[in-house]
Structures are given as C-alpha cells and as structure tokens.
Design a protein around this motif. Structure first.
Motif, short mmCIF file in Angstrom:
data_model
loop_
_atom_site.label_atom_id
_atom_site.label_comp_id
_atom_site.label_asym_id
_atom_site.label_seq_id
_atom_site.Cartn_x
_atom_site.Cartn_y
_atom_site.Cartn_z
N ALA A 6 0.85 -1.19 0.00
CA ALA A 6 0.00 0.00 0.00
C ALA A 6 0.88 1.23 0.00
CB ALA A 6 -0.92 0.01 1.23
N THR A 7 0.59 2.17 -0.90
CA THR A 7 1.39 3.39 -0.92
C THR A 7 0.60 4.52 -1.54
OG1 THR A 7 3.61 4.23 -1.42
CG2 THR A 7 2.47 3.07 -3.19
N TYR A 8 1.04 5.74 -1.23
CA TYR A 8 0.42 6.96 -1.74
C TYR A 8 1.30 7.51 -2.87
CZ TYR A 8 -1.64 6.53 2.91
OH TYR A 8 -2.25 6.06 4.04
N PHE A 51 -5.41 -2.39 7.51
CA PHE A 51 -4.54 -2.69 8.65
C PHE A 51 -5.12 -3.81 9.51
CE2 PHE A 51 -2.02 1.08 7.79
CZ PHE A 51 -0.79 0.76 8.34
N ALA A 52 -6.42 -3.89 9.56
CA ALA A 52 -7.07 -4.95 10.34
C ALA A 52 -6.79 -6.34 9.77
CB ALA A 52 -8.57 -4.71 10.41
N GLU A 53 -6.39 -6.42 8.50
CA GLU A 53 -6.10 -7.70 7.86
C GLU A 53 -4.65 -8.13 8.02
OE1 GLU A 53 -8.38 -9.71 6.36
OE2 GLU A 53 -9.81 -8.27 7.19
N ALA A 54 -3.82 -7.29 8.62
CA ALA A 54 -2.39 -7.59 8.73
C ALA A 54 -2.11 -8.62 9.82
CB ALA A 54 -1.61 -6.32 9.01
N THR A 75 -0.71 6.36 21.84
CA THR A 75 -1.17 5.44 22.88
C THR A 75 -2.69 5.33 22.95
OG1 THR A 75 -1.07 7.24 24.50
CG2 THR A 75 0.88 5.82 24.28
N ASP A 76 -3.39 5.98 22.02
CA ASP A 76 -4.84 5.90 21.96
C ASP A 76 -5.26 4.46 21.68
OD1 ASP A 76 -7.54 6.08 21.52
OD2 ASP A 76 -7.41 7.52 19.88
N GLU A 77 -5.95 3.83 22.58
CA GLU A 77 -6.34 2.43 22.44
C GLU A 77 -7.33 2.22 21.29
OE1 GLU A 77 -7.81 1.03 26.13
OE2 GLU A 77 -5.85 1.17 27.16
N ASP A 78 -8.00 3.28 20.88
CA ASP A 78 -8.96 3.17 19.78
C ASP A 78 -8.31 3.34 18.41
OD1 ASP A 78 -11.11 2.74 21.51
OD2 ASP A 78 -11.42 4.90 21.78
N ASN A 79 -7.03 3.66 18.38
CA ASN A 79 -6.33 3.84 17.10
C ASN A 79 -5.87 2.47 16.62
OD1 ASN A 79 -4.28 4.33 15.08
ND2 ASN A 79 -4.25 6.46 15.78
N LEU A 80 -6.62 1.90 15.68
CA LEU A 80 -6.33 0.54 15.21
C LEU A 80 -4.98 0.45 14.53
CD1 LEU A 80 -8.66 -2.03 13.64
CD2 LEU A 80 -6.64 -1.36 12.34
N ILE A 81 -4.63 1.47 13.75
CA ILE A 81 -3.36 1.43 13.02
C ILE A 81 -2.19 1.37 14.00
CG2 ILE A 81 -1.85 2.69 11.45
CD1 ILE A 81 -4.37 3.80 10.12
N ALA A 82 -2.21 2.23 15.02
CA ALA A 82 -1.14 2.21 16.02
C ALA A 82 -1.10 0.88 16.75
CB ALA A 82 -1.35 3.36 17.01
N ALA A 83 -2.27 0.36 17.10
CA ALA A 83 -2.32 -0.91 17.83
C ALA A 83 -1.70 -2.04 17.02
CB ALA A 83 -3.77 -1.24 18.19
N ARG A 84 -2.02 -2.09 15.72
CA ARG A 84 -1.47 -3.17 14.88
C ARG A 84 0.03 -3.01 14.68
NH1 ARG A 84 -4.85 -7.21 14.78
NH2 ARG A 84 -4.36 -7.89 12.67
N LEU A 85 0.45 -1.79 14.36
CA LEU A 85 1.87 -1.58 14.11
C LEU A 85 2.71 -1.81 15.37
CD1 LEU A 85 1.81 1.56 11.79
CD2 LEU A 85 2.77 -0.68 11.21
N ASN A 86 2.22 -1.40 16.50
CA ASN A 86 3.01 -1.53 17.73
C ASN A 86 3.06 -2.97 18.24
OD1 ASN A 86 3.80 1.20 18.00
ND2 ASN A 86 1.81 1.72 18.87
#
Length: 208
Positions: A6-8, A51-54, A75-86
């Motif tokens: 995925a890229t811009y 990101f949810a599929e990673a 650290t926002d627990e609702d940020n799915l992208i941060a949660a997956r990457l971290n």
C-alpha cells in the motif's frame, strides 16, 4: 501469507514524504506533506480496514525509521493502526542498521528474497508493505507481491522518489477494485497477471 503493498502516489508517481514536510528530504525533496490537503474520512476508513487484515509488516529502512519514531508515541487504544503496528511482528530489511528496537521487530540483513519467500510461505493473512519503495520494487520484480493498493492524488510534484522507476520487469496487472474519494484521490487495487500481452493494430485493420 499474502504480500500486499500500500502506498500513496502523486499523479506523476512520486511516493516520497507524503505525510510531513520533514519526513524525507533526501535528494533535496521540498514537497513533503503533499498528501495532507487531500486526507479525508474515506481514506481513513479504507486504511484502517486493511490494517485490520495484517498479521505482520515488512518494511524498508527509511519507512521503518519514520514509523518507529512516530507510532510508538500513539497510545490511543482506539487507534487501530497504532495498535497493529506496535503489537504485530515487523520485519525490517536493511544492510545499514545494526539493530531494531521497536517492539516485535526483526532485522533482515541478507538473503532478502529467500527470507521474504519464507515469510510468505507461513500461514496467515497479510504480510503488509507500506511505502518502502526500494524494497517494493525489488519484490515486485521477483514476483513476490500479491496485491498493490495505490492511492493516486491529484497533484504533480515534478521530483522525488517514484514507486515505478525505469528498469522495472515488465508485468501485466489486473484491476480488481477502483474508487474515487471526495477529495479527488483515486484508489486502484491491482493483482499481478503474468507477462504483458502484445498485439498490432495494423494487422487488425487489414483483417477488416
């Protein structure tokens, strides 16, 4: 696992520093942050969906350094992208880094194609590449990428690093999804479809 990219991209194919002015100024690039004016809710929803599929991430050195400097601070627990990457495994391809300190990160320094093929053979959903142009070009040339998710923005930059520079291996692609956001960004999702086919319009005209 399927390997997805995925890229811009700008309309002239530039992928360098879409997010921030100082993200990547190498080569004297002065257009950092060019994506920002076009960001909208649709982009966020589609990005989060993917990101949810990673199940793991595959990153080049520059992208790893950009991501590792920012996402651990979210650290926002609702940020799915941060949660997956971290949380998920991250495989970093680099011949210059000595170590990678981000949680659950592993350094790949040699035999890159063999190592990526080994990761690809593992069970799971997606091994995702985000940005990482040099890595993406090499894997695309060797037939290791299963899907390209390209966000093309209505802006011409005139300079900068491009995803598809001259010298690529000739490859046909099949468009499997396309949409346009309210800001004018076009999402195109492609899958490799073997070698290009060729023809001759003059022969067709003669046949008529």
């Amino acid at each position: 696992m399927r390997i997805t990219l995925a890229t811009y991209l700008s309309l002239d194919g530039v992928m360098q520093a879409p997010g921030m002015p100082q993200e990547d100024t190498s080569g004297g690039f002065e257009h950092g942050g060019w994506q920002f004016p076009y960001a909208d809710e649709e982009l966020g929803k589609d990005t989060a969906k993917w990101f949810a599929e990673a199940d793991a991430f595959l990153l080049g050195r520059k992208t790893y350094e950009i991501f590792a400097a920012y996402w651990p601070t979210v650290t926002d627990e609702d940020n799915l992208i941060a949660a997956r990457l971290n949380a998920l495994p991250k495989y970093v391809v680099s011949t210059t880094l000595d170590k990678v300190a981000w949680n659950n990160a592993t350094l790949i320094r040699s035999d890159v194609l063999d190592e990526v093929a080994r990761l690809k053979s593992r069970p799971g959903r997606e091994l995702q590449i985000h940005g990482s142009g040099a890595l993406a070009r090499s894997l695309l040339d060797h037939g290791l990428i299963d899907e390209l998710r390209l966000w093309t923005y209505p802006v011409i930059l005139g300079s900068g690093k491009r995803l598809l520079e001259p010298g690529r291996v000739a490859t046909a692609l099949r468009l499997i999804e396309s949409k346009t956001t309210g800001s004018g960004c076009v999402l195109s999702v492609y899958q490799p479809a073997g070698k290009p086919a060729y023809g001759d319009f003059t022969e067709e005209s003669q046949a008529d």
